[in-house]
Design a protein around this motif. Structure first.
Motif, PDB file in Angstrom:
ATOM      1  N   THR A   1      40.768  37.643  47.973  1.00 23.04           N
ATOM      2  CA  THR A   1      41.076  39.076  47.994  1.00 23.04           C
ATOM      3  C   THR A   1      42.450  39.353  48.596  1.00 23.04           C
ATOM      4  N   ALA A   2      42.781  38.681  49.687  1.00 23.71           N
ATOM      5  CA  ALA A   2      44.080  38.922  50.330  1.00 23.71           C
ATOM      6  C   ALA A   2      45.227  38.632  49.369  1.00 23.71           C
ATOM      7  N   THR A   3      45.100  37.547  48.601  1.00 19.84           N
ATOM      8  CA  THR A   3      46.139  37.181  47.636  1.00 19.84           C
ATOM      9  C   THR A   3      46.182  38.164  46.477  1.00 19.84           C
TER      10      THR A   3
ATOM     11  N   ARG B   1      36.499  37.407  47.760  1.00 17.59           N
ATOM     12  CA  ARG B   1      37.194  37.120  46.509  1.00 17.59           C
ATOM     13  C   ARG B   1      37.091  38.349  45.609  1.00 17.59           C
ATOM     14  N   THR B   2      38.102  38.547  44.792  1.00 11.60           N
ATOM     15  CA  THR B   2      38.139  39.703  43.895  1.00 11.60           C
ATOM     16  C   THR B   2      38.426  39.241  42.474  1.00 11.60           C
ATOM     17  N   ALA B   3      37.693  39.820  41.519  1.00 15.66           N
ATOM     18  CA  ALA B   3      37.907  39.536  40.095  1.00 15.66           C
ATOM     19  C   ALA B   3      38.314  40.830  39.406  1.00 15.66           C
ATOM     20  N   PHE B   4      39.430  40.795  38.692  1.00 23.37           N
ATOM     21  CA  PHE B   4      39.931  41.983  37.986  1.00 23.37           C
ATOM     22  C   PHE B   4      39.595  41.874  36.507  1.00 23.37           C
TER      23      PHE B   4
ATOM     24  N   THR C   1      31.875  38.804  46.536  1.00 18.67           N
ATOM     25  CA  THR C   1      32.799  38.822  45.405  1.00 18.67           C
ATOM     26  C   THR C   1      32.834  40.235  44.844  1.00 18.67           C
ATOM     27  N   ALA C   2      34.025  40.835  44.775  1.00 15.76           N
ATOM     28  CA  ALA C   2      34.174  42.189  44.237  1.00 15.76           C
ATOM     29  C   ALA C   2      34.664  42.119  42.799  1.00 15.76           C
ATOM     30  N   LEU C   3      34.054  42.912  41.930  1.00  9.40           N
ATOM     31  CA  LEU C   3      34.504  43.069  40.547  1.00  9.40           C
ATOM     32  C   LEU C   3      35.178  44.426  40.442  1.00  9.40           C
ATOM     33  N   ILE C   4      36.464  44.432  40.090  1.00  8.42           N
ATOM     34  CA  ILE C   4      37.213  45.682  39.972  1.00  8.42           C
ATOM     35  C   ILE C   4      37.790  45.797  38.566  1.00  8.42           C
TER      36      ILE C   4
ATOM     37  N   VAL D   1      30.236  45.568  42.317  1.00 16.35           N
ATOM     38  CA  VAL D   1      31.154  46.305  41.449  1.00 16.35           C
ATOM     39  C   VAL D   1      31.625  47.531  42.230  1.00 16.35           C
ATOM     40  N   THR D   2      32.931  47.750  42.285  1.00 20.52           N
ATOM     41  CA  THR D   2      33.440  48.920  42.992  1.00 20.52           C
ATOM     42  C   THR D   2      34.694  49.457  42.316  1.00 20.52           C
ATOM     43  N   HIS D   3      34.836  50.790  42.344  1.00 19.26           N
ATOM     44  CA  HIS D   3      36.073  51.432  41.890  1.00 19.26           C
ATOM     45  C   HIS D   3      36.958  51.797  43.071  1.00 19.26           C
ATOM     46  N   ASN D   4      36.506  51.473  44.267  1.00 14.75           N
ATOM     47  CA  ASN D   4      37.220  51.811  45.483  1.00 14.75           C
ATOM     48  C   ASN D   4      38.040  50.601  45.927  1.00 14.75           C
TER      49      ASN D   4
END
Length: 259
Positions: A238-240, A217-220, A33-36, A204-207
């Motif tokens: 993430t794709a969506t 999955r990605t959380a903004f 899970t990415a937090l952006i 957590v990533t800024h990239n």
């Protein structure tokens, strides 16, 4: 080993200041899970609530729930140290203990937890942890040399080996590649893809390219302005999220129009 974490209505305070407000999300097991989101929007603060690491700052506290496979991580009878044993963390800059050898670095967390371990078991654990971090073949002939003598990318993988040596269920990574060159970054990204077979990973990533490459999955997260709390805007596959997010602010951030 990996666990699901369900967060509901989580507010994070530093003293009277509300830093993160009203986060509700499900973090799936055996996935990344990415937090952006822009700087200062509460991503790292929220990440640290998942193993109660934010509590090292005086006055920090939370309201709401973070439940890992039915266990409320903030229940009165739960020991924060026990939570951190289950939920490991890798920080932004590689931080091997400078006076310790590579081997001692891997075993540091195990020994901090007062676990007695035989020499043969320790050797096996060092090898399996370094193999798990894709570092064994590079360092197996110099295990007694200082961990600080490794390259930046190797040091970060050593820190990952140290984290997985205590057999956690969840791995938290706070911008683990931000101080690394592109080749080392790729090595860490490949490692994440392998580790998610056994662990729940939150990064957590800024990239944006990295989030698109490694996460399921990605959380903004976003923030309305200085002094306002960070909030979770939306979360999805993430794709969506990268092709057709449901909120305009998400699309603006991902496409580079702000943040």
């Amino acid at each position: 080993m990996s666990k699901r974490i369900d967060v509901s209505d989580l507010n994070v305070y530093y003293g009277d200041f509300l830093a993160v407000e009203g986060v509700t999300m499900a973090i799936e097991p055996r996935s990344v899970t990415a937090l952006i989101g822009p700087s200062g929007c509460g991503k790292s603060t929220f990440l640290r609530t998942l193993n109660r690491m934010h509590e090292v700052i005086p006055g920090a506290h939370v309201e709401g729930k973070a439940v890992m496979d039915g266990q409320d991580l903030y229940a009165p009878d739960v020991d924060p140290v026990a939570v951190r044993r289950q939920v490991g963390m890798v920080f932004q800059r590689p931080n091997p203990f400078p006076t310790m050898s590579i081997k001692e670095n891997v075993l540091a967390g195990v020994k901090l937890n007062n676990k007695r371990i035989s020499k043969s078991d320790a050797n096996d654990l060092v090898e399996s942890s370094l193999q798990g971090a894709n570092l064994w073949n590079e360092v197996k002939d110099r295990l007694d040399r200082p961990g600080s003598g490794l390259s930046g990318g190797q040091q970060q993988r050593l820190c990952i080996a140290r984290a997985i040596a205590v057999r956690p269920q969840v791995l938290l990574m706070d911008e683990p590649c931000s101080a690394l060159d592109p080749i080392s970054t790729l090595a860490i990204e490949d490692l994440m893809s392998e580790l998610k077979d056994d662990y729940t990973i939150v990064i957590v990533t800024h990239n944006m390219q990295q989030a698109a490459r490694v996460s399921d999955r990605t959380a903004f997260f976003n923030i309305a302005g200085t002094g306002k709390p960070g909030k979770l805007v939306e979360m999805g596959d993430t794709a969506t999220m990268f092709s057709s997010p449901s909120v305009q602010a998400t699309e603006d951030y991902i496409s580079g129009r702000f943040g």
